[in-house]
Design an enzyme around this catalytic site. Structure first.
Site, short mmCIF file in Angstrom:
data_model
loop_
_atom_site.label_atom_id
_atom_site.label_comp_id
_atom_site.label_asym_id
_atom_site.label_seq_id
_atom_site.Cartn_x
_atom_site.Cartn_y
_atom_site.Cartn_z
N HIS A 52 60.97 25.72 -37.89
CA HIS A 52 62.29 26.35 -37.78
C HIS A 52 63.36 25.26 -37.66
CE1 HIS A 52 64.28 30.30 -37.53
NE2 HIS A 52 65.29 29.54 -37.14
N ASP A 53 64.15 25.13 -38.70
CA ASP A 53 65.26 24.18 -38.79
C ASP A 53 64.83 22.71 -38.78
OD1 ASP A 53 66.96 26.28 -39.01
OD2 ASP A 53 67.84 26.11 -37.01
N HIS B 28 56.74 34.70 -45.32
CA HIS B 28 57.03 35.56 -44.17
C HIS B 28 57.56 36.89 -44.70
CE1 HIS B 28 58.69 35.76 -39.80
NE2 HIS B 28 58.50 36.98 -40.27
N ARG C 33 69.36 38.44 -57.93
CA ARG C 33 69.77 38.67 -59.33
C ARG C 33 68.92 39.74 -60.00
NH1 ARG C 33 72.88 35.40 -62.90
NH2 ARG C 33 73.20 36.64 -64.79
N ARG D 80 58.77 40.59 -44.70
CA ARG D 80 59.31 41.53 -43.73
C ARG D 80 59.24 42.94 -44.28
NH1 ARG D 80 62.10 36.75 -42.32
NH2 ARG D 80 62.17 36.44 -40.06
N ASN E 252 57.58 26.78 -46.93
CA ASN E 252 57.93 28.20 -46.85
C ASN E 252 58.78 28.55 -48.07
OD1 ASN E 252 59.34 30.67 -46.25
ND2 ASN E 252 58.82 30.40 -44.10
N HIS F 226 63.09 39.42 -49.03
CA HIS F 226 62.82 38.17 -49.74
C HIS F 226 61.39 38.25 -50.29
CE1 HIS F 226 61.57 37.41 -45.62
NE2 HIS F 226 62.81 37.21 -45.22
N GLU G 141 53.17 34.56 -42.26
CA GLU G 141 53.81 34.80 -40.97
C GLU G 141 54.34 36.22 -40.90
OE1 GLU G 141 55.76 30.35 -40.28
OE2 GLU G 141 57.05 32.04 -40.84
N GLY H 269 61.14 25.54 -44.89
CA GLY H 269 61.59 26.31 -46.04
C GLY H 269 63.06 26.13 -46.35
N HIS H 270 63.92 26.64 -45.48
CA HIS H 270 65.36 26.66 -45.76
C HIS H 270 65.90 25.26 -46.04
CE1 HIS H 270 69.47 28.25 -45.54
NE2 HIS H 270 69.75 27.13 -44.89
N THR I 56 66.52 35.84 -39.32
CA THR I 56 65.42 34.89 -39.31
C THR I 56 64.79 34.93 -37.92
OG1 THR I 56 64.78 32.59 -39.76
CG2 THR I 56 66.88 32.94 -38.63
#
Length: 237
Positions: free
Chosen positions: A190-191, A43, A18, A45, A7, A50, A70, A213-214, A100
């Site tokens: 997720h996580d 993903h 920036r 939104r 992701n 992002h 997503e 991703g994160h 999120t």
């Protein structure tokens, strides 16, 4: 072996903070594929804080692995997916102001809506997946929508695993067993991280794909992107 889909939302977040085009999300997607990633996830939104809708279009010719988009199937999202035609669309019921994703679908309550959305995507040759909590009733409800796959929402597992509670995997294992019996493909996300991914994969029969991703981006700050991608691939074998 479960596939690793990266992701790249966090790369877009860094770019947007920036202004300009550094880091370039398309180049990052090309690089992680070259490093061994087997898919790219985005993903977008509605506020485009992002990933932007134009990013989804720009990525299409450059993603030669699996392309997963997503999002909450509002009309603008549906129009984007039908235009880009990714490999897979993952339906996520997040509110517009959500930081999120924080919950899976109530597949029973929203069955009729999901059936309509999934039918539209499948008629256009796009594989569908529904973001769900590890609740057996919701897995059964997902089957009734006609979706190809589910994506298990793994925040609960990751949090408990970090506290040392490995029994938190039980609901996910049971959900996977049921999904397999219903001929539903299984994704997860997720996580998930380098710390917990191997244990998770070993306990989820039939796991096809994880979206990360994160954690992957954060781990890459210390270990390097190519190295981290390879580390995930080894743990997913």
């Amino acid at each position: 072996m479960a596939k690793l889909s990266v992701n790249i939302n966090k790369i877009a977040t860094l770019r947007n903070s920036r202004g300009g085009d550094v880091p370039n999300v398309v180049q990052f997607a090309k690089d992680v594929q070259r490093f061994g990633a087997e898919g790219i996830t985005i993903h977008p939104r509605p506020d485009e804080r992002h990933i932007r809708y134009q990013d989804a279009r720009d990525l299409k010719p450059e993603v030669y692995t699996e392309y997963n988009i997503e999002g909450n199937p509002i009309q603008s999202f549906m129009d984007l997916v039908l235009e880009v035609k990714p490999t897979q669309v993952t339906l996520v019921p997040d509110a517009e102001d959500a930081i999120t994703s924080n919950a899976g679908w109530d597949t029973v309550k929203h069955k009729d809506f999901l059936v309509d959305v999934i039918t539209e995507f499948k008629n256009n040759g796009i594989r569908t997946s529904i973001f769900v909590d590890p609740v057996l009733q919701q897995i059964e409800g997902a089957k009734a929508t006609g979706t190809d796959r589910i994506e298990l929402y793994t925040e609960g597992f990751a949090h408990q695993y970090g506290l040392g509670n490995k029994n938190s995997i039980k609901a996910y294992t049971e959900s996977a067993v049921l999904a397999n019996s219903l001929d539903l493909g299984i994704n997860a996300g997720h996580d998930l991280s380098l710390e917990n991914i191997k244990f998770f994969k070993e306990n989820i029969p039939g796991l096809l794909e994880v979206s990360i991703g994160h954690a992957l981006v954060a781990e890459s700050l210390y270990l390097g992107v190519e190295n981290v991608v390879q580390m995930y691939l080894q743990k997913l074998k």
